[in-house]
Design an enzyme around this catalytic site. Structure first.
Site, PDB file in Angstrom:
ATOM      1  N   LYS A  26      -9.813   0.102  -0.940  1.00 17.39           N
ATOM      2  CA  LYS A  26      -9.893  -0.237   0.485  1.00 17.39           C
ATOM      3  C   LYS A  26     -11.242   0.179   1.065  1.00 17.39           C
ATOM      4  CE  LYS A  26      -6.901   0.560   4.535  1.00 17.39           C
ATOM      5  NZ  LYS A  26      -5.672   1.316   4.914  1.00 17.39           N
ATOM      6  N   CYS A  31      -4.127  -2.782   4.908  1.00 15.95           N
ATOM      7  CA  CYS A  31      -3.465  -3.027   6.192  1.00 15.95           C
ATOM      8  C   CYS A  31      -4.427  -2.941   7.373  1.00 15.95           C
ATOM      9  CB  CYS A  31      -2.296  -2.071   6.377  1.00 15.95           C
ATOM     10  SG  CYS A  31      -2.728  -0.325   6.336  1.00 15.95           S
ATOM     11  N   GLU A  39       0.858  -1.188   0.000  1.00 12.55           N
ATOM     12  CA  GLU A  39       0.000   0.000   0.000  1.00 12.55           C
ATOM     13  C   GLU A  39       0.895   1.239   0.000  1.00 12.55           C
ATOM     14  OE1 GLU A  39      -3.657   0.096   2.635  1.00 12.55           O
ATOM     15  OE2 GLU A  39      -2.441   1.617   3.627  1.00 12.55           O
TER      16      GLU A  39
END
Length: 550
Positions: free
Chosen positions: A354, A405, A294
């Site tokens: 995301k 994450c 990312e």
């Protein structure tokens, strides 16, 4: 038969007609000391220290600290124990600001205070270890929902990345692991109370040891029973070779990008070229796909011709699709944290945005309000927009399960990705702000638990570390150091079967939360009046004789 009254010195503070679980000679500091010790042990159980076996002991001490108290006092001790746990456990937030760290800890401690008030109540019920453990799960469930989308960090399950408790994840996910750990701790606490009560009554040793020994044996049986849970391994599965790239960044903390964001993109492109040379030289096997972390490109490659060229060149050199982590503009005033499949011939294609975004990191809730008090709000930049679909992306020969994450902490996001066909799981992460704080290791433990929960290999690519490969049993097979540039090629199994946890979804968690709610309701019913002071202690019901809140 002679009867003995309960001396005032043996009564719990605020409790009438019942003996305290703590002896009077322990003093008023005993309970606060137990709460603090329990919190500290919980912290030490989590990575980077990782002494997983301390979690049940920490839980037991927190429960003993509040057993038999009025709800208000129990809540205060819960706040104290929560602070002892979370102040060091969430210290990785400090690079953002000491105030942000303290506010986050204060908010999270409120849940521990509320749980402790509930623990003091359900402690009076028969079968108290079950209800206490269910209440622990309920506390973690609520923390994962509120405020601003929840913060499910530091769940008991996440201290068990690879331990005897971990196999329970394949049956009921992270909630069942937390339940098992809390149940073990509650059984230890109940054993301690039984032993203390027998000692106060001066019972013969053999008779006194029996209940405590049975409860301690039950606590030992909880992790041992997990050995019977089948955990899928790698044998017989189709495999895929995945290249992992960790390019590193020029700075640390909030200024990790330095003055030139292009350096971060250049670092990952450079390491990819080095990986390609290692493959051509025969030092590494040829990958079938490559994963960048990312924020590998904080420059939008859709809008920047130079960023597009840099990624194109790297993908062409390695000769396989690259899953590129990039921050891209969407609409006029927003952005997205995106994983883009970059084909060496066709360029950018399918992507995953995301879904679970970091509050005050990727967007600012109530931005106008907070901007009045803290200029750091502007450092966040334009708010990101959440994605709306699971991260199942076809990359080369497999459909990977792309997970951001922060998202690895959220059960539903990972589960939906697996159900959509993602295998193996790929976690793209940027921990540059939190290098050397313990957060990367905490996050890796979550990946270990997810691997067992869904029977999937997990590949993590991080800007600064920790990048890793976790097999479906939760074992870390390869990992990097932090703040270094590194790369490798790993061969991982591609498993398509679903574990029971994947199929059941949130049902185990909902069941445990409902059990906690019913236990609280039962404990809140009016009780009969306390026995007069002259009555026999033996006439007091067993639950009351251990010092419950009346």
């Amino acid at each position: 038969m002679a009867q003995r009254t309960v001396p005032d010195s043996e009564r719990a503070p605020g409790v009438t007609g019942a003996r305290a679980p703590w002896p009077a000679r322990a003093g008023r500091a005993a309970r606060p000391a137990a709460a603090v010790a329990g919190g500290v042990l919980l912290y030490l159980a989590f990575p980077p220290t990782g002494l997983w076996f301390l979690t049940p002991i920490g839980v037991a001490l927190l429960m003993l600290a509040v057993a038999g108290l009025p709800a208000r006092r129990a809540a205060l001790l819960g706040l104290l124990g929560g602070a002892a746990f979370l102040l060091p456990g969430l210290a990785w937030v400090r690079p953002i600001g000491t105030d942000a760290w303290l506010v986050l800890v204060a908010v999270e401690c409120l849940f521990f205070g509320a749980m402790s008030a509930g623990l003091a109540r359900v402690w009076r019920l028969p079968g108290r270890p079950l209800w206490a453990a269910a209440l622990w799960v309920a506390q973690e469930w609520i923390r994962g929902l509120v405020p601003v989308g929840g913060f499910p960090w530091m769940r008991a399950a996440f201290s068990q990345g690879h331990s005897p408790f971990t196999p329970y994840a394949a049956l009921g996910g992270a909630p069942l692991v937390s339940f098992a750990v809390a149940l073990c701790g509650a059984l230890l606490a109940t054993a301690a109370v039984a032993a203390a009560r027998a000692a106060r009554r001066r019972e013969p040793l053999r008779r006194a040891a029996r209940p405590a020994a049975a409860l301690a044996a039950g606590a030992l049986a909880v992790p041992l029973l997990a050995l019977a849970v089948p955990v899928p391994g790698s044998a017989g599965a189709r495999t895929v070779r995945i290249g992992i790239v960790q390019g590193d960044v020029p700075g640390t903390g909030m200024g990790f990008l330095g003055d030139q964001p292009a350096v971060v993109l250049g670092n990952h492109a450079r390491v990819t070229h080095e990986l390609a040379r290692a493959v051509r030289a025969g030092r590494l096997p040829a990958p079938q796909l490559v994963v960048w972390p990312e924020n590998a490109s904080d420059i939008d490659p859709y809008r920047s011709a130079e960023a597009h060229r840099v990624i194109d060149d790297a993908a062409a050199d390695i000769g396989v699709p690259v899953l590129v982590g990039a921050v891209v503009r969407v609409g006029g005033d927003h952005r997205a944290t995106r994983g883009v499949v970059w084909d060496p011939a066709r360029g950018p294609g399918a992507y995953y945005d995301k879904q679970k975004l970091v509050p005050f990191g990727e967007y600012v809730p109530f931005r106008e309000l907070f901007a009045r008090f803290d200029p750091r709000v502007e450092l966040v930049g334009p708010d990101s927009l959440p994605g709306t679909r699971p991260g199942a992306l076809r990359v080369g020969p497999v459909t990977v399960g792309a997970v951001g994450c922060y998202e690895v902490a959220f059960d539903g996001v990972v589960r939906d990705t697996v159900r959509a066909g993602g295998t193996p799981l790929v976690v793209q992460t940027n921990n540059a702000t939190y290098a050397f704080t313990g957060l990367p290791d905490q996050q890796l433990a979550m990946s270990q638990l997810r691997a067992v929960e869904h029977g999937r290999a997990v590949v993590t690519a991080a800007t600064t570390g920790v990048s890793a490969y976790v097999d479906p049993t939760g074992q870390v097979r390869w990992r990097t150091a932090e703040k270094v540039a590194d790369s490798t090629v790993v061969e991982v199994p591609v498993r398509t079967g679903q574990t029971l946890a994947t199929r059941l979804g949130a049902l185990p968690e909902w069941t445990l939360v409902l059990a906690a709610a019913l236990a609280l309701a039962a404990a809140s019913r009016p009780r009969r009046p306390a026995a007069p002071a002259g009555d026999s202690v033996d006439s007091v019901p067993p639950a009351e004789s251990e010092g419950e809140d009346r």
